[in-house]
Motif scaffolding. Structure first.
Motif, mmCIF file in Angstrom:
data_model
loop_
_atom_site.group_PDB
_atom_site.id
_atom_site.type_symbol
_atom_site.label_atom_id
_atom_site.label_comp_id
_atom_site.label_asym_id
_atom_site.label_seq_id
_atom_site.Cartn_x
_atom_site.Cartn_y
_atom_site.Cartn_z
ATOM 1 N N GLY A 7 45.255 -0.834 24.984
ATOM 2 C CA GLY A 7 44.851 0.431 25.564
ATOM 3 C C GLY A 7 43.812 0.314 26.651
ATOM 4 O O GLY A 7 43.130 1.298 26.967
ATOM 5 N N ASP A 63 55.224 3.454 25.987
ATOM 6 C CA ASP A 63 54.269 4.196 25.166
ATOM 7 C C ASP A 63 54.964 5.458 24.692
ATOM 8 O O ASP A 63 54.942 6.489 25.355
ATOM 9 C CB ASP A 63 53.024 4.538 25.994
ATOM 10 C CG ASP A 63 52.038 5.399 25.216
ATOM 11 O OD1 ASP A 63 52.149 5.464 23.972
ATOM 12 O OD2 ASP A 63 51.175 6.026 25.868
ATOM 13 N N ASP A 67 49.699 7.314 22.999
ATOM 14 C CA ASP A 67 48.332 6.892 22.695
ATOM 15 C C ASP A 67 47.772 5.927 23.736
ATOM 16 O O ASP A 67 46.696 5.367 23.557
ATOM 17 C CB ASP A 67 48.240 6.279 21.304
ATOM 18 C CG ASP A 67 48.955 4.934 21.179
ATOM 19 O OD1 ASP A 67 49.654 4.528 22.150
ATOM 20 O OD2 ASP A 67 48.834 4.288 20.122
ATOM 21 N N GLY A 68 48.510 5.716 24.828
ATOM 22 C CA GLY A 68 48.031 4.829 25.881
ATOM 23 C C GLY A 68 48.272 3.358 25.621
ATOM 24 O O GLY A 68 47.773 2.520 26.386
ATOM 25 N N ARG A 69 49.032 3.028 24.593
ATOM 26 C CA ARG A 69 49.336 1.639 24.266
ATOM 27 C C ARG A 69 50.840 1.500 24.072
ATOM 28 O O ARG A 69 51.517 2.433 23.643
ATOM 29 C CB ARG A 69 48.577 1.205 23.007
ATOM 30 C CG ARG A 69 47.069 1.221 23.183
ATOM 31 C CD ARG A 69 46.327 0.933 21.900
ATOM 32 N NE ARG A 69 46.470 2.031 20.939
ATOM 33 C CZ ARG A 69 45.836 2.065 19.765
ATOM 34 N NH1 ARG A 69 45.049 1.056 19.400
ATOM 35 N NH2 ARG A 69 46.002 3.087 18.948
#
Length: 322
Positions: A7, A63, A67-69
């Motif tokens: 992230g 993703d 969640d940005g990951r």
């Protein structure tokens, strides 16, 4: 594959994938690394030897939970730490194609579309588990394009090519697994198009309208390139080419997408009468880029590359992964 599992937002992680020798290139071995740890001989962030991979080509990244990951996509969905979130409905098939999109806005996250070779089903998988599994007359779906193919609608549809070497029989499912349409490509394709049909299929934002088209090349040969309407099969544009590889991406900067062709040797090829894109042909291995010369009806749209998942889609998606 370049990744962001931590992230940080700077793509400083990497996913390595290897196959067992007798596993039909199934790629069940994965190891995720911070790039600095990898080059310095450090330990992986996580690893697994039981990933249900797509055959023929690599794992996918996107993703899908926002969640940005990155998650790792195939017959399994693995979270950024390697935890298995969801898996396909088991079958005797192998996965032949994988992509991801927000087909069901009523459900959390993005969905993963999977094509089976063997049992010949299409599956839709979400972060909460399997959503549906359907087939059309037990035809192998094999290759797909997902997009806004119905004029006047923002709904996404799944177009499947079918495997037939002669007289391909494409069919389309909606996001709920309902059959929308099917047809014989031979009944629609231009008379000089290969009877083997089409391959290397990409959804394309060509016109600048909300409705998308699909782009493909002639199958099993260095051949022409076409844009067509997935719902009807109607060819919108045919470009005389000797395309060996075909890609689609926004490379001119007006957010619409261009057709990118890698050729072998071309002998006297020329553009078809209805092509005004200004492309050129010549001898030797060349890269040709075809752009839509018409005015962009929505010039203020953000570039597609602004989307992290668009970048991932162009990195490691489609049946013929770059």
């Amino acid at each position: 594959m370049i990744a962001d599992f931590r992230g940080a937002g700077d793509d400083r992680d990497i996913l390595l994938q290897a196959t067992n020798r007798f596993g039909y290139r199934m790629g069940r071995y994965l190891a995720a690394y911070a790039f600095d740890e990898l080059i310095n001989g450090g330990e992986p962030l996580w690893s697994t030897d039981s990933f249900e991979s797509c055959a023929h080509n690599g794992a996918r990244l996107a993703d899908i939970d926002g969640d940005g990951r990155d998650e790792v996509l195939g017959g399994d969905i693995l979270d950024q730490d390697g935890t298995r979130i969801a898996s396909v409905i088991p079958s005797h098939s192998h996965i032949d194609g994988v992509t991801t999109a927000d087909l069901r806005p009523d459900l959390p996250g993005l969905e993963v579309v999977l094509l089976e070779e063997g049992d010949d089903h299409v599956q839709l998988l979400g972060i909460q588990g399997p959503i549906w599994r359907k087939h059309f007359r037990r035809q192998e779906p094999q290759n797909m394009a997902v997009g806004r193919f119905k004029p006047g609608s923002d709904a996404l549809y799944i177009w499947c090519r079918s495997r037939h070497n002669r007289s391909q029989k494409p069919f389309v499912f909606d996001a709920f697994g309902n059959l929308v349409t099917h047809y014989h490509l031979d009944d629609i394709a231009p008379a000089d198009w290969s009877p083997r049909g089409i391959e290397v299929i990409h959804t394309i934002d060509w016109t600048g309208d909300r409705t998308q088209l699909a782009c493909a090349k002639e199958r099993h040969e260095s051949g022409d390139v076409a844009l067509f309407e997935p719902m009807t099969g109607r060819f919108v544009l045919q470009i005389k080419e000797q395309a060996d590889r075909l890609y689609v991406a926004d490379v001119t900067g007006d957010w619409r997408e261009e057709i990118i062709v890698l050729t072998g040797t071309i002998h006297g090829a020329d553009l078809s009468e209805n092509d005004t894109s200004g492309g050129t042909t010549g001898g030797g291995s060349e890269l040709h880029i075809y752009a839509n010369p018409a005015d962009n009806p929505r010039p203020d749209e953000p570039r597609l590359w602004d989307s992290r998942n668009y970048r991932r889609l162009k990195q490691c998606h489609n049946y013929y992964s770059p």
